[in-house]
Design a protein around this motif. Sequence first.
Motif, short mmCIF file in Angstrom:
data_model
loop_
_atom_site.label_atom_id
_atom_site.label_comp_id
_atom_site.label_asym_id
_atom_site.label_seq_id
_atom_site.Cartn_x
_atom_site.Cartn_y
_atom_site.Cartn_z
N ARG A 46 0.84 -1.22 0.00
CA ARG A 46 0.00 0.00 0.00
C ARG A 46 0.86 1.25 0.00
O ARG A 46 0.58 2.24 0.70
CB ARG A 46 -0.97 0.03 1.20
CG ARG A 46 -1.67 -1.28 1.51
CD ARG A 46 -2.46 -1.80 0.33
NE ARG A 46 -3.59 -0.96 0.01
CZ ARG A 46 -4.35 -1.12 -1.08
NH1 ARG A 46 -4.07 -2.08 -1.93
NH2 ARG A 46 -5.36 -0.31 -1.31
N GLU A 47 1.91 1.25 -0.80
CA GLU A 47 2.83 2.38 -0.87
C GLU A 47 2.65 3.13 -2.19
O GLU A 47 3.13 2.70 -3.23
CB GLU A 47 4.29 1.90 -0.75
CG GLU A 47 4.67 1.41 0.63
CD GLU A 47 6.16 1.08 0.71
OE1 GLU A 47 6.91 1.54 -0.16
OE2 GLU A 47 6.54 0.37 1.65
N ASN A 48 1.96 4.25 -2.12
CA ASN A 48 1.85 5.12 -3.30
C ASN A 48 3.03 6.08 -3.27
O ASN A 48 2.90 7.28 -3.09
CB ASN A 48 0.52 5.88 -3.27
CG ASN A 48 0.26 6.62 -4.57
OD1 ASN A 48 1.04 6.52 -5.53
ND2 ASN A 48 -0.82 7.37 -4.62
N SER A 49 4.20 5.52 -3.47
CA SER A 49 5.46 6.25 -3.28
C SER A 49 5.95 6.88 -4.57
O SER A 49 5.41 6.64 -5.66
CB SER A 49 6.52 5.28 -2.75
OG SER A 49 6.72 4.23 -3.68
N ALA A 50 7.00 7.70 -4.43
CA ALA A 50 7.63 8.30 -5.60
C ALA A 50 8.17 7.22 -6.53
O ALA A 50 8.16 7.37 -7.76
CB ALA A 50 8.75 9.24 -5.15
N PHE A 55 7.21 4.79 -12.25
CA PHE A 55 6.91 3.80 -13.28
C PHE A 55 5.89 4.32 -14.30
O PHE A 55 5.74 3.73 -15.37
CB PHE A 55 6.39 2.51 -12.65
CG PHE A 55 7.47 1.70 -11.97
CD1 PHE A 55 8.50 1.15 -12.70
CD2 PHE A 55 7.44 1.49 -10.60
CE1 PHE A 55 9.50 0.39 -12.09
CE2 PHE A 55 8.43 0.75 -9.97
CZ PHE A 55 9.46 0.20 -10.71
N LEU A 56 5.19 5.40 -13.96
CA LEU A 56 4.24 6.00 -14.91
C LEU A 56 4.95 6.62 -16.10
O LEU A 56 4.32 6.93 -17.13
CB LEU A 56 3.38 7.05 -14.21
CG LEU A 56 2.44 6.56 -13.11
CD1 LEU A 56 1.78 7.74 -12.41
CD2 LEU A 56 1.38 5.62 -13.68
N ILE A 71 -1.82 2.38 -8.51
CA ILE A 71 -2.08 3.65 -7.82
C ILE A 71 -3.58 3.80 -7.53
O ILE A 71 -3.98 4.25 -6.46
CB ILE A 71 -1.57 4.82 -8.68
CG1 ILE A 71 -0.03 4.82 -8.68
CG2 ILE A 71 -2.09 6.16 -8.16
CD1 ILE A 71 0.59 5.79 -9.66
N GLY A 72 -4.42 3.38 -8.49
CA GLY A 72 -5.86 3.43 -8.26
C GLY A 72 -6.30 2.50 -7.16
O GLY A 72 -7.14 2.85 -6.33
N THR A 76 -4.56 6.29 -2.21
CA THR A 76 -4.21 7.26 -1.18
C THR A 76 -4.49 8.68 -1.66
O THR A 76 -4.93 8.89 -2.79
CB THR A 76 -2.72 7.12 -0.81
OG1 THR A 76 -1.94 7.22 -2.00
CG2 THR A 76 -2.46 5.79 -0.13
N GLU A 77 -4.22 9.66 -0.80
CA GLU A 77 -4.50 11.05 -1.12
C GLU A 77 -3.80 11.47 -2.41
O GLU A 77 -2.64 11.14 -2.64
CB GLU A 77 -4.05 11.94 0.04
CG GLU A 77 -4.47 13.39 -0.10
CD GLU A 77 -4.08 14.23 1.10
OE1 GLU A 77 -4.35 15.44 1.08
OE2 GLU A 77 -3.50 13.67 2.05
N ASN A 78 -4.53 12.20 -3.24
CA ASN A 78 -4.03 12.72 -4.51
C ASN A 78 -3.80 11.64 -5.58
O ASN A 78 -3.23 11.92 -6.63
CB ASN A 78 -2.72 13.50 -4.32
CG ASN A 78 -2.91 14.74 -3.46
OD1 ASN A 78 -3.94 15.40 -3.55
ND2 ASN A 78 -1.93 15.04 -2.62
N ALA A 79 -4.27 10.41 -5.31
CA ALA A 79 -4.12 9.35 -6.30
C ALA A 79 -4.89 9.71 -7.57
O ALA A 79 -4.40 9.50 -8.69
CB ALA A 79 -4.60 8.03 -5.73
#
Length: 346
Positions: A46-50, A55-56, A71-72, A76-79
């Motif tokens: 659950r890491e929406n990390s840099a 990878f995007l 990411i979806g 998390t916030e701002n996803a």
Amino acid sequence: MKLLQTIRIILIILLVLIAAYFLFEFFRPIDTNDKLAKIIHLEDRRENSARLKSFLNDEDAKVRTRAALAIGRIGTENAGETLMGVLEDPDWKVAATAAFAIGLTGEKDKALPLLDFALEVPASITISAVRTAGILTDSTMTEEISMIFSYLNHASPEVREAALIALFRANAKSKANDIIEYLENEPDEFVRQTGLYVLARMGTVEAEELFVDYLGDTDPYLRSLALRGLSRAKIKNADKFFNIALNDNNNYVVYRAILGISNFKSGNAANKLLSKLETENDEQLIIALIDALRDLKEPTGVGKAKKLSEQKRSSNITAATVIYAAAIQKGRAFNYIDSLMREDDP
């Protein structure tokens, strides 16, 4: 002495091999499978990390697609904001996946921007964006609902289907009459069938004519949908259609008719179901009939159900009969239930 020298040589060789291994791993190009594995690992944590967001921008579309989905799912916030940027990806599949992933975030404020974006993109992306907008929209969001409805004018039948499903997901019952009017001039049969599904699930009373039209369709799924619509809408005199459908050659249509009769609760409903119970041989339909008679609180069917459970020797029919007897006969069903404990399959 020679032993010490040998040990030193062995140790030096081991150190060289270890160093070579780490240098190889450090400088070795990371292939697609490694990147996908890393994305899955970050998603599991659950890491929406840099690192995940990086990878995007990967050169491989598969990697970008999987990163957008991760990411979806993490959400998390701002996803949602991050994924809005991915909609501009040159690969259509990546952009469509990003639109889908925005729906996973649950960020309702992204519905309208998605619909605006979907106006001038390829249809495959528009379909995903409109479907997602339906997920994010609720019945109070009138601007979004109107925007979704406008996609019923799109040139692509698949987009029009997506718009109808989006209206259903948004619980846009306020648009039910508009959908009926629109379907009258819809040239694509599959879109019309999607409209039937939506109106049936909504239980739209005004769609009675459409429901009745599809009762004679060759496709049993569409006939069952029409029955479902008549049942949910509680249309006056619909019991005559349910009674006719009891003799359909498709078991699922018959099942829908049984449910419709039990929900309609007309004066003659129980008699129709009792007559059907006397001649029915399919186990699942027998169970449906017993359950329907229980819902109607019909006492005269208990004896017939018990007789059938003895004849068929079916544990499923017996189980339905036990519940039926207990619901109707209350404490007087005790002896019957107690006698079953002596059966081979209590």
